[in-house]
Each structure stands twice: as structure tokens, then as C-alpha cells.
Design an enzyme around this catalytic site. Structure first.
Site, PDB file in Angstrom:
ATOM      1  N   HIS A 165       0.880  -1.228   0.035  1.00  0.00           N
ATOM      2  CA  HIS A 165      -0.106  -0.069  -0.006  1.00  0.00           C
ATOM      3  C   HIS A 165       0.819   1.427  -0.024  1.00  0.00           C
ATOM      4  O   HIS A 165       0.641   2.363  -0.403  1.00  0.00           O
ATOM      5  CB  HIS A 165      -0.608  -0.158   1.331  1.00  0.00           C
ATOM      6  CG  HIS A 165      -2.129   0.862   1.050  1.00  0.00           C
ATOM      7  ND1 HIS A 165      -2.382   1.943   0.230  1.00  0.00           N
ATOM      8  CD2 HIS A 165      -3.301   0.704   1.198  1.00  0.00           C
ATOM      9  CE1 HIS A 165      -3.500   2.372   0.290  1.00  0.00           C
ATOM     10  NE2 HIS A 165      -4.222   1.492   0.880  1.00  0.00           N
ATOM     11  N   ASP A 397      -8.816  -8.209 -17.836  1.00  0.00           N
ATOM     12  CA  ASP A 397      -8.880  -9.177 -19.181  1.00  0.00           C
ATOM     13  C   ASP A 397      -7.458  -9.603 -19.432  1.00  0.00           C
ATOM     14  O   ASP A 397      -7.037  -8.790 -20.057  1.00  0.00           O
ATOM     15  CB  ASP A 397      -9.683  -8.468 -20.073  1.00  0.00           C
ATOM     16  CG  ASP A 397      -9.985  -9.518 -21.242  1.00  0.00           C
ATOM     17  OD1 ASP A 397      -9.547 -10.648 -21.211  1.00  0.00           O
ATOM     18  OD2 ASP A 397     -10.565  -9.097 -22.255  1.00  0.00           O
TER      19      ASP A 397
END
Length: 451
Positions: A165, A397
Site C-alpha cells: 500500500h 482481462d
């Protein structure tokens, strides 16, 4: 309400799964058509990077067959890393001891695994410890990104992704994931990251217009007092609530019913107000107690001049909505929605710039440290909210279409909730809510009631 569902809770039990690791290796950026850049460059962490959680965050994707081969996915990842070099580097310190990202191209962890069973026999896609085996470990990791591809006998594939993070927030990380998908499909990465983290200069003279002590920072010597309650971590159960688009329309109408001619509250504000009241009631808090809701706010569109959406790094602060329990529960839903709305609206350009000034001038002088606590496992009587509703996580994708499931890994902190668009794609929302077992029992009875 038949069209609205609530998953069963899962205790902290070990998942029984025979996972075979075929390989685990470091992969480096692939620079196509250009000489490799120097390995001595670095990126200094911004004030927004320094104030966020110092930990890895893991997410899990599931894809139906047919899926692309691992080599194709690996090659796409290497090409994406060439554009997002920070992920292939390491955290370090400069000569002054300030935190930096070393652009040394040491690489990211890439794990290939398999399970000799069907996916639906092995993994429960609700908060469950079975998710923990779908990605590399989060502790003691020097790599800033880790990827695990797990193949199942049915032909399905699960992608586990972890990212540190301190390097980037959810907005920037989701941009990287989209780029990885483009590269895996052989396309050009059309939206390159904006890498300049030095754009947040303090004003001269600085202005501290807001209270940042206790919000983003606390004294290094401050001892956090955790709640004295008759539960411990072992009592926490994590569960997923599915709110249909029909229910969301109703809760939005109810929350905005006293707005008059003003703009209705957003679906996010309305649902969050409902959850705040419902969880507070389920917890059985004392009426005189104060409960606080902490909400992450993206600064890209709030700062003036606006920061590009392609900004790669952290650019999040928090809004805090507070209320006495009696006031929150006795007043109608619009009261909670108004508190939330005003808290978020107030984290504006002025607030962000005040924070930049404070972080540059007061933190070191007063020996302050970030208030983001990676060790806290019980937030009672407060809540913390992470909204992933606008992130394009479903756009990863890799060559065979979008994932049919996306969710955060199993990380139950009591009171820390995540909001995600449902993979049904119909405007519904899934909310992941960890609570104590006793409170969960009450919550599931009332979470769909608007009375």
C-alpha cells in the site's frame, strides 16, 4: 426479501486444500524497443504515501475456462512492469533516511500453482480462509507485488494479487491491473502512469486550517486505548451481504426523503448511512457512546489544479463522521446520510492543502506518526469503510474476458467494511462486514430493514 442474500459467516478455520506449487520466481520488467533505464534511480515517497497503511493488500480474481497460458500472462506482466517500474523495485531509504522506492528492477514474485479438484469444490468465494491459499503470504515480503496463478482441474483459473500500500492506492493499483490486461492481450498500454510524486509542495507561508492531529497523525508516544468488551479476535466472523439494485433504490429514496429541493444523496452515502445505523444497533452500543465512521477520500478530483487520474501513488485522506449512538439510532436515516455527506464534502482542496502543509512542517517537529494502524483488529465502536465501487477491477482481462468473481482476500478486522460492485453486473453491491458472532446474529436479522 428473496432477491437479497446474506452469506454464511466463516470462522478462522484452516482451509483443507492440496495446493501444488509448480514454480515461484522473480520476474523483471521487459523493455521493448528501448534500452533498459538506469538501476540507480529512486522515487521519494510523498506525504500521502507515508501516511497510509504500511502493509500488503491482497485481492483475488476467478476466471472461467478457457484461460490464456501462464507464459502469456507472465509476458504481459513483464511489459506492464516496464511502464510501472515502481512495482518492480524495493522500498528503501535515501541518504537522509527518508523513505523511497528504489527503481532497481529486482522484480515481482510470480507463483504458478495447481489444485487437482474443481474450483467450486475448493474455494468459497465469500470471506473464508480458503482465499489465503490463493495468493502468496503477506508478511515478511520484500517484493512490492506478488502474483499467484492457480489452475484447477475444471479449467478455471484464480489470480491472487498482492501489492504494497505504501507504493500506490486502490485507484493507481487498478490502473496498473488494467495495463497488465492490455499487455497480456498484446495491446499497447494506452494510459501511462503519471509518476511525479513531488507535485505536492507546501504553501509559503504554510496554513494549518484543519485539525490533523488525531486524524492522520498521532504522537509517537500516544498509547491507543482499545475497547474493553466481552469478545476477542476469535469471536469475529466475516460475511458478505448482497444488496440488490432494487433495495439500493429504496434506501437512497429513504435517505434523501428530507432533502427537499437539494440533490439526493448518492447510493454510496445512502447505503453507508444504513449500514452505520444497522451495525451500531447490532453491536448494542451504549446510547451515550460516540461512534465514528472513517471513509477514504480520493484527492485526484478534489485538488485544484486537478491531479491526473493516471497519478501513480497514494492520494487518499479520510473523512470522519461522528455521532452519539442515541442520536444516530433515534433520528431517521437522512440524519446519518447528512452527517456522512458533510464529512466527505469537507475533505476538499482546502483540506488536502492544509494536510500537505502540516505534513511538511509539523510532523517531524512534533514527532508525530501516522494514525493508520496495521495491528488493530477491533474497531468497536467505530467503523472504517473502503469503497471499491469506482475502481475498474473487473477490467482485468488477461485474454479470455473479464473475471466472473473479484473480492478482497480474507482479512477480518472487526468493523472494517469493503464495498464492491457485484459481479452480477446489475448495479447491485456486495458488502464485506466482519463483526463479532453475537452482533452478526442480530445484524443479519435487521440489515435489510428500512423501518
Amino acid at each position: 426479501m428473496a432477491s437479497t442474500t446474506l452469506s454464511s459467516p466463516n470462522k478462522f478455520r484452516k482451509a483443507i486444500m492440496k495446493l501444488k506449487i509448480a514454480s515461484s520466481k522473480l520476474i523483471k520488467p521487459l523493455y521493448v524497443g528501448n534500452p533498459p533505464p538506469t538501476l540507480t534511480d529512486c522515487i521519494p515517497l510523498s506525504v500521502f504515501d507515508k501516511v497510509t497503511y504500511d502493509q500488503h493488500v491482497a485481492v483475488v480474481y476467478a476466471y472461467r475456462p478457457p484461460t490464456p497460458p501462464n507464459a502469456t500472462i507472465e509476458q504481459g506482466l513483464r511489459r506492464a512492469l516496464a511502464a510501472y517500474r515502481g512495482w518492480a523495485g524495493r522500498l528503501g531509504k535515501d541518504a537522509n533516511g527518508d523513505p523511497i522506492i528504489l527503481l532497481n528492477d529486482e522484480g515481482v514474485r510470480f507463483v504458478e500453482a495447481s489444485v487437482d479438484r474443481n474450483l467450486d469444490q475448493s474455494v468459497t468465494f465469500s470471506p473464508s480462509t480458503s482465499l489465503l491459499s490463493m495468493h502468496p503470504a503477506l508478511e515478511g515480503v520484500v517484493e512490492l507485488v506478488q502474483v499467484q496463478l492457480t489452475r484447477f482441474s475444471c479449467g478455471s483459473m484464480v489470480v491472487g494479487f498482492t501489492a504494497h500500500h505504501l507504493v500506490a492506492d486502490g485507484h493507481a493499483t487498478s490502473n496498473f491491473l488494467v495495463a497488465w490486461g492490455l499487455a497480456s492481450r498484446g495491446h499497447e498500454i494506452t494510459s501511462l502512469p503519471f509518476n511525479d510524486r513531488t507535485i505536492f509542495s507546501p504553501r509559503n507561508p504554510p496554513r494549518f486550517d484543519f485539525q490533523h492531529r488525531g486524524a492522520e497523525y498521532i504522537s509517537r508516544n500516544f498509547k491507543k486505548v482499545y475497547p474493553l468488551i466481552d469478545h476477542d479476535v476469535d469471536d469475529i466472523v466475516a460475511h458478505k451481504v448482497h444488496f440488490t439494485s432494487e433495495f439500493l433504490s429504496r434506501v437512497k429514496a429513504r435517505a434523501s426523503s428530507m432533502n427537499g429541493s437539494r440533490k439526493p444523496f448518492s447510493t454510496f452515502e445512502s447505503l453507508l448511512a444504513h449500514l452505520w445505523r444497522t451495525i451500531t444497533k447490532a453491536r448494542g452500543l451504549n446510547g451515550s457512546e460516540t461512534t465514528q465512521l472513517r471513509i477514504s477520500v480520493d484527492g485526484r478530483a478534489r485538488l485544484n489544479p486537478r491531479v491526473p487520474n493516471e497519478y501513480f501513488g497514494n492520494l487518499v485522506l479520510w473523512a470522519f463522521a461522528k455521532a452519539k449512538v442515541d442520536d444516530l439510532l433515534r433520528a431517521p436515516l437522512p440524519y446519518a446520510a447528512k452527517l456522512l455527506h458533510e464529512a466527505v464534502v469537507n475533505v476538499n482542496d482546502d483540506y488536502f492543502k492544509s494536510f500537505i502543509d502540516f505534513a511538511n512542517h509539523k510532523v517531524e517537529e512534533e514527532d508525530l506518526v501516522p494514525n493508520a494502524d496495521t495491528e488493530e483488529s477491533i474497531l468497536w465502536p467505530n467503523l472504517e469503510v473502503h469503497s471499491w465501487l469506482r475502481f475498474p477491477f473487473y477490467d482485468l482481462d488477461l485474454g479470455s474476458g473479464s473475471p466472473y468473481i473479484f473480492l478482497p482476500s480474507f482479512s477480518p478486522t472487526e468493523g472494517m467494511i469493503f464495498l464492491l460492485p457485484s459481479f452480477a453486473g446489475d448495479g447491485s453491491i456486495d458488502v464485506f462486514v466482519p463483526l463479532f458472532q453475537e452482533n452478526y446474529t442480530i445484524f443479519k436479522e435487521i440489515c435489510f430493514s428500512l423501518e
